[in-house]
Design an enzyme around this catalytic site. Structure first.
Site, PDB file in Angstrom:
ATOM      1  NE  ARG A  27      50.495  58.758  53.090  1.00 18.49           N
ATOM      2  CZ  ARG A  27      49.653  59.053  54.079  1.00 18.49           C
ATOM      3  NH1 ARG A  27      50.022  59.907  55.018  1.00 18.49           N
ATOM      4  NH2 ARG A  27      48.462  58.513  54.120  1.00 18.49           N
ATOM      5  CB  SER A 121      46.145  60.497  53.551  1.00 16.90           C
ATOM      6  OG  SER A 121      45.055  60.517  54.434  1.00 16.90           O
ATOM      7  CG  HIS A 122      46.446  63.697  56.838  1.00 12.88           C
ATOM      8  ND1 HIS A 122      46.509  62.331  56.807  1.00 12.88           N
ATOM      9  CD2 HIS A 122      47.381  64.104  57.726  1.00 12.88           C
ATOM     10  CE1 HIS A 122      47.453  61.919  57.658  1.00 12.88           C
ATOM     11  NE2 HIS A 122      47.992  62.975  58.218  1.00 12.88           N
ATOM     12  CG  ASP A 328      41.717  62.353  54.348  1.00 12.93           C
ATOM     13  OD1 ASP A 328      40.699  61.914  53.791  1.00 12.93           O
ATOM     14  OD2 ASP A 328      42.675  61.626  54.663  1.00 12.93           O
ATOM     15  CG  ASP A 330      42.627  59.337  50.893  1.00 15.44           C
ATOM     16  OD1 ASP A 330      42.564  60.135  51.833  1.00 15.44           O
ATOM     17  OD2 ASP A 330      43.049  58.177  51.018  1.00 15.44           O
ATOM     18  CG  ASP A 332      41.287  57.778  54.223  1.00 12.24           C
ATOM     19  OD1 ASP A 332      41.483  58.995  54.407  1.00 12.24           O
ATOM     20  OD2 ASP A 332      42.210  56.949  54.140  1.00 12.24           O
ATOM     21  NE  ARG A 333      44.101  59.945  57.656  1.00 16.40           N
ATOM     22  CZ  ARG A 333      44.952  59.488  58.579  1.00 16.40           C
ATOM     23  NH1 ARG A 333      44.799  59.859  59.839  1.00 16.40           N
ATOM     24  NH2 ARG A 333      45.932  58.674  58.253  1.00 16.40           N
ATOM     25  CB  THR A 397      48.435  52.907  64.688  1.00 18.25           C
ATOM     26  OG1 THR A 397      48.095  53.445  65.963  1.00 18.25           O
ATOM     27  CG2 THR A 397      48.113  53.922  63.610  1.00 18.25           C
ATOM     28  CD  GLU A 416      43.834  53.589  62.637  1.00 18.66           C
ATOM     29  OE1 GLU A 416      44.523  52.572  62.616  1.00 18.66           O
ATOM     30  OE2 GLU A 416      44.024  54.570  61.876  1.00 18.66           O
ATOM     31  CB  SER A 418      44.514  59.395  63.029  1.00 16.04           C
ATOM     32  OG  SER A 418      44.269  58.097  62.520  1.00 16.04           O
ATOM     33  CE  LYS A 429      42.350  56.099  57.322  1.00 18.25           C
ATOM     34  NZ  LYS A 429      43.381  55.063  57.198  1.00 18.25           N
TER      35      LYS A 429
END
Length: 603
Positions: A27, A121-122, A328, A330, A332-333, A397, A416, A418, A429
């Site tokens: 990233r 992600s987020h 988020d 993509d 997954d959260r 993690t 997790e 998060s 996730k």
């Protein structure tokens, strides 16, 4: 089929010294990927070259993105380089879009060698935001440390990359596309597939869709709101006008709706929500708002938290809606909210799911093999595992650590703190899966979110929990802060320490730098976070996060306190954890050492 073979070109380049992938791939700022010559090409070549040539020749890979800015251009480069490097077949989501859970699902379904996911992600999108490249391996999960190290090794000595610059693909045209390449016997194949279908078919085998549909469309239907947060693929030049027009239209349409209002903060997830919740489960299309895809997510970080999902929180506080969720970029959260904005801490969400898996046909059929959580996640899940008499695994993690447990048949559910939870149906996730778990529990128990959570606390006790993020910390300051703090807590004298804050006294029971020994292959992972456990089961955890976009380090502090007495379950989290947080600030000197006056984000 192309009539003239497409040439394969070798381009000279020089290595970059910052291309070792972290917990969630590589990233960096978007401007670095887009503007620095060969930066993306170098990393993709390093990734492809890390795969043994015998495995790479003729293999199948999956490619998808969360639709953020630069995804289309990056996808074309990946297609051109995959062709030149011997990949035989690429499976790509329609318009380049695939959620992270869907990529994992497809990899496993078609037995691909792996998949490349373009996501941060987020993290924020747009030209001034972040971009990321993530590689998932053959089991559908994130790359293990050995793969990431191999990519890093290649990147440090890379001198050239190969590419087919004349190969172009229309990501909007579903179907199979074959290309003849120079010096290649078989054609290179690209398949543009429905972004949702394979994933939807998997969900049909897990949940009782008829029960969820009754919840969403029956006489006592739950009121919901779908906020798609403008994720996806249209140009930035159009975002302001389209957003204004679309939101104005949505406001008119929804003014007469008395329908399920389910708030989901998402990006690439727009097609998944419309197809699964609306088309499949009966929620009307106009129950979803802000579904026009924008490459910068409408200027808001697509992070499912109380801080960044403020519009959802405000909408839920009005009391008109019974269930809210956020995903988020993509997919997954996730975040869950109940009526009147009742917030479900992600650690509590994981525990509640675990305690109610009998509501899901998939688990009733297969049974429970075990649970797993990251070390920083609260111990609420441990209490469920003990009550159900299943094994509990505590990992570092990073989702990749759950993969071995699942592949070996040791784990059914993992999560997790998060905002990430999933099961062994994939190796990632899965936010939408988590939402459907909650809707399934509500459908079976005939209760609202708050009632379900409070019943859980009454039975097993409440783990008060919060996380403080200090973002943008100077990396050297963060390193020395953690080094010096480890010296303090691992000193023998620390084990006799008692901390008095007001009327509260906390006695240290143990303290260490978390070390994980994988029960499957014996791999040892060290330096995974500093933890202090007190005699009353309270905990403090300090760790450096590896999920940022390169703008400094992130130091995270976690505080947890257990309360058995139901009479004390309705206190404010910050009031309960205030004394522990005071101890954390005192022993770390984080404000003085980082220059921060307070945390950037509290969750």
């Amino acid at each position: 089929m192309e009539t003239n073979p497409i040439p394969v070109v070798t381009v000279q380049t020089s290595p970059f010294d910052d291309q070792r992938p972290g917990t969630n791939g590589l990233r960096r700022k978007t401007e670095l990927f887009e503007g620095k010559k060969n930066y993306l090409q170098n990393y993709i070549q390093s990734l492809l070259s890390s795969i043994d040539l015998r495995d790479r020749q003729g293999c199948t890979m999956v490619v998808g993105s969360d639709g953020r800015y630069f995804s289309r251009a990056a996808t074309e480069i990946i297609v051109q380089m995959a062709a030149a490097n011997g990949i035989g077949r690429l499976v790509i989501g329609h318009n380049g879009l695939l959620s992270t859970p869907a990529v994992s699902c497809i990899i496993r379904k078609i037995k691909a060698i792996g998949g490349i996911i373009l996501t941060a992600s987020h993290n924020p999108g747009g030209p001034g935001g972040d971009f990321g490249v993530k590689f998932n391996v053959a089991n559908g999960g994130p790359s293990p440390d050995t793969v990431m190290e191999k990519i890093a090794q290649v990147s440090r000595t890379l001198e050239e990359y190969t590419i087919c610059p004349d190969l172009h693909i229309d990501l909007a045209r579903l179907g199979r596309h074959d290309f003849d390449l120079e010096n290649k016997f078989k054609p290179f194949r690209v398949e543009i597939v429905d972004s949702v279908e394979v994933y939807l078919n998997l969900l049909r085998t897990i949940f009782d869709f008829s029960a969820i549909k009754t919840l969403l469309t029956g006489p006592e239907q739950l009121k919901i709101r779908v906020d798609a947060m403008n994720g996806g693929e249209i140009t930035l030049a159009k975002t302001r006008l389209v957003t204004v027009l679309y939101q104005a239209l949505t406001a008119v349409v929804c003014s007469w709706c008395s329908i399920l209002l389910f708030s989901i903060l998402l990006s690439v997830m727009g097609p998944y929500v419309r197809r699964i919740l609306c088309d499949e489960l009966g929620a009307p299309a106009n129950a979803a708002v802000n579904c026009v895809p924008l490459e910068d997510f409408g200027g808001r970080p697509p992070e499912p938290s109380l801080t960044y999902a403020a519009p959802l929180v405000d909408a839920m506080k009005g009391g008109d809606f019974g269930f809210g969720a956020a995903l988020d970029a993509d997919g997954d959260r996730y975040m869950i909210l109940g009526e009147n904005g009742f917030f479900v801490n992600p650690s509590d969400s994981l525990a509640v799911m675990a305690a109610n898996l009998s509501c899901i046909p998939y688990f009733r059929h297969l049974g429970l093999k075990g649970f797993a959580r990251s070390m920083a996640t609260s111990t609420a899940l441990d209490r469920v595992a003990k009550a159900l008499k299943v094994t509990l695994y505590e990992t570092p993690t990073g989702w990749r650590f759950f993969g071995n447990l699942m592949d070996s048949g040791r784990c059914s559910l993992c999560g997790e703190e998060s905002f990430g939870t999933s099961s062994d149906h994939i190796r990632e996730k899965d936010g939408l899966w988590s939402v459907l778990v909650w809707l399934s529990i509500m459908a079976v128990r005939k209760q609202g979110v708050e009632e379900i959570v409070k019943d859980h606390w009454a039975k097993l006790g409440r783990n008060y929990f919060c996380r403080f993020d200090y973002e943008g910390v100077d990396p050297r300051a963060a390193f020395y802060l953690m080094r010096d703090l480890e010296g303090v807590i691992t000193d023998k004298a620390f084990l006799t320490q008692k901390f008095a804050v007001g009327t509260n006294v906390y006695s240290v029971e143990r303290a260490d730098n978390f070390e994980y020994i994988d029960p499957v292959d014996g791999t040892v992972v060290r330096n995974q976070g500093l933890r202090i456990v007190f005699t009353d089961e309270s905990r403090l955890v300090f760790r450096l996060s590896g999920s940022g976009g390169g703008a400094g380090a992130t130091v995270r502090i976690y505080a947890e306190s257990f309360e058995r007495d139901p009479e004390s379950h309705n206190r404010e989290t910050q009031a309960v954890l205030g004394p522990l947080i005071a101890i954390a600030l005192k022993i770390s000197d984080i404000h003085e050492r980082t220059g921060h006056r307070g945390p950037t984000v509290i969750t």
